[in-house]
Design a protein around this motif. Structure first.
Motif, PDB file in Angstrom:
ATOM      1  N   SER A 228      45.917  42.067  46.415  1.00 34.22           N
ATOM      2  CA  SER A 228      46.566  40.837  45.949  1.00 34.22           C
ATOM      3  C   SER A 228      47.108  40.043  47.134  1.00 34.22           C
ATOM      4  O   SER A 228      46.982  38.806  47.186  1.00 34.22           O
ATOM      5  CB  SER A 228      47.702  41.167  44.978  1.00 34.22           C
ATOM      6  OG  SER A 228      47.235  41.824  43.824  1.00 34.22           O
TER       7      SER A 228
ATOM      8  N   ASP B 116      50.137  32.929  40.809  1.00 35.45           N
ATOM      9  CA  ASP B 116      48.789  32.374  40.705  1.00 35.45           C
ATOM     10  C   ASP B 116      48.652  31.178  41.651  1.00 35.45           C
ATOM     11  O   ASP B 116      49.615  30.432  41.878  1.00 35.45           O
ATOM     12  CB  ASP B 116      48.512  31.901  39.274  1.00 35.45           C
ATOM     13  CG  ASP B 116      48.293  33.070  38.319  1.00 35.45           C
ATOM     14  OD1 ASP B 116      47.667  34.061  38.729  1.00 35.45           O
ATOM     15  OD2 ASP B 116      48.764  33.000  37.167  1.00 35.45           O
TER      16      ASP B 116
ATOM     17  N   TRP C 137      45.435  34.338  44.212  1.00 30.39           N
ATOM     18  CA  TRP C 137      46.870  34.483  44.444  1.00 30.39           C
ATOM     19  C   TRP C 137      47.364  33.580  45.574  1.00 30.39           C
ATOM     20  O   TRP C 137      46.595  33.144  46.424  1.00 30.39           O
ATOM     21  CB  TRP C 137      47.200  35.939  44.782  1.00 30.39           C
ATOM     22  CG  TRP C 137      46.861  36.904  43.692  1.00 30.39           C
ATOM     23  CD1 TRP C 137      45.653  37.539  43.504  1.00 30.39           C
ATOM     24  CD2 TRP C 137      47.708  37.333  42.620  1.00 30.39           C
ATOM     25  NE1 TRP C 137      45.699  38.342  42.392  1.00 30.39           N
ATOM     26  CE2 TRP C 137      46.947  38.239  41.827  1.00 30.39           C
ATOM     27  CE3 TRP C 137      49.019  37.059  42.251  1.00 30.39           C
ATOM     28  CZ2 TRP C 137      47.466  38.861  40.691  1.00 30.39           C
ATOM     29  CZ3 TRP C 137      49.541  37.672  41.125  1.00 30.39           C
ATOM     30  CH2 TRP C 137      48.780  38.562  40.355  1.00 30.39           C
TER      31      TRP C 137
ATOM     32  N   GLY D  30      49.269  41.797  41.785  1.00 30.50           N
ATOM     33  CA  GLY D  30      50.374  41.007  42.318  1.00 30.50           C
ATOM     34  C   GLY D  30      51.286  41.785  43.247  1.00 30.50           C
ATOM     35  O   GLY D  30      52.186  41.199  43.853  1.00 30.50           O
TER      36      GLY D  30
END
Length: 283
Positions: free
Chosen positions: A43, A141, A132, A38
């Protein structure tokens, strides 16, 4: 470009952070390519790819885009980092993923532009086993509506009209249109040995044999050709409209034919002209 010129250029190309542009002041790549989920590069690549693709700017200050530069590359190069990203982002197309290197001529500050391609049809891009999406200044998410939009995208060569409409039934079709279709079908296949049986087929059997429905299920083709006017809403968000594409060479031929016909009309309607020395002279 000098550092100042590079800063201005970056501002022109990537004016704001959004679903297509991301700024990162990372001075070290060591734990930022594939590190904390993240927050690392893979990500953000997943997040950009799951929309329409974009670019991650590395080595420029957040908001101001002052070129601070990458100072610790660890063992990464513009070539091998592409393979590292692809290995950590299942579903990411390799075509279009590239690293562009920019360097300020006065300070030597190096900036990487990570160009991220859009996801492939019906295939979300993952990183750390999650898909993502950007949410404000951070990642989250992939939202369910976006996931469904990706999974329902058309693939190259996919026949949209053959798709089954699970909410449609035979009652959504016009009986008169079905009767006319049966009549035309019988005329087309009148030489077949089974032609005499066409009138005895049930509606379901006829539509299946004519390849208008699929195993008794209503397809978009069925609704477009035989649907009741009030059943059009079942095609939403698509339009209940059939159009034809005329190729350029066909347009050119039609235009030439029209111009020739206009010239003929013009010549035929022009009055005759007489001169003293040559007598009658046509148009």
């Amino acid at each position: 470009m000098t550092a100042k010129e590079l800063q201005l250029w970056l501002h022109t190309q990537f004016p704001v952070e959004n679903e297509r542009h991301e700024w990162k002041e990372w001075r070290s790549l060591k734990s930022n390519i594939s590190g904390r989920k993240g927050e690392d590069l893979v990500s953000y690549v997943s997040a950009l790819a799951n929309m329409d693709g974009g670019c991650v700017v590395i080595g420029a200050q957040d908001k101001t885009l002052v070129t601070t530069g990458i100072q610790d590359f660890a063992d990464y190069t513009p070539e091998n980092v592409v393979h590292r990203i692809l290995g950590k982002t299942p579903g990411l197309p390799s075509l279009g993923l590239r690293i562009e290197v920019l360097q300020a001529s006065d300070t030597g500050a190096i900036v990487w532009l990570v160009h991220v391609p859009r996801h492939a049809a019906r295939q979300p891009v993952l990183a750390h086993d999650r898909a993502w999406q950007r949410d404000g200044d951070s990642l989250t998410d992939l939202r369910e509506d976006r996931r469904k939009a990706i999974l329902n995208e058309l693939m190259a060569g996919h026949d949209w009209s053959a798709g089954v409409l699970t909410t449609a039934t035979l009652t959504d079709l016009d009986p008169q249109a079905i009767a006319k279709a049966r009549e035309k079908f019988a005329t087309k296949h009148q030489r077949e040995r089974w032609a005499a049986d066409i009138e005895t087929w049930s509606v379901t059997e006829f539509l299946d044999r004519a390849k208008i429905t699929l195993h008794g299920q209503i397809t978009r083709t069925a609704l477009l050709l035989l649907g009741r006017p009030d059943s059009v809403a079942l095609l939403t968000p698509n339009s209940a409209e059939i159009s034809w594409l005329v190729r350029e060479e066909r347009i050119a031929k039609l235009a030439a034919s029209w111009m020739a016909s206009q010239k003929t009309i013009s010549l035929a309607s022009a009055p005759p002209v007489f001169t003293a020395t040559r007598g009658w002279r046509g148009p």
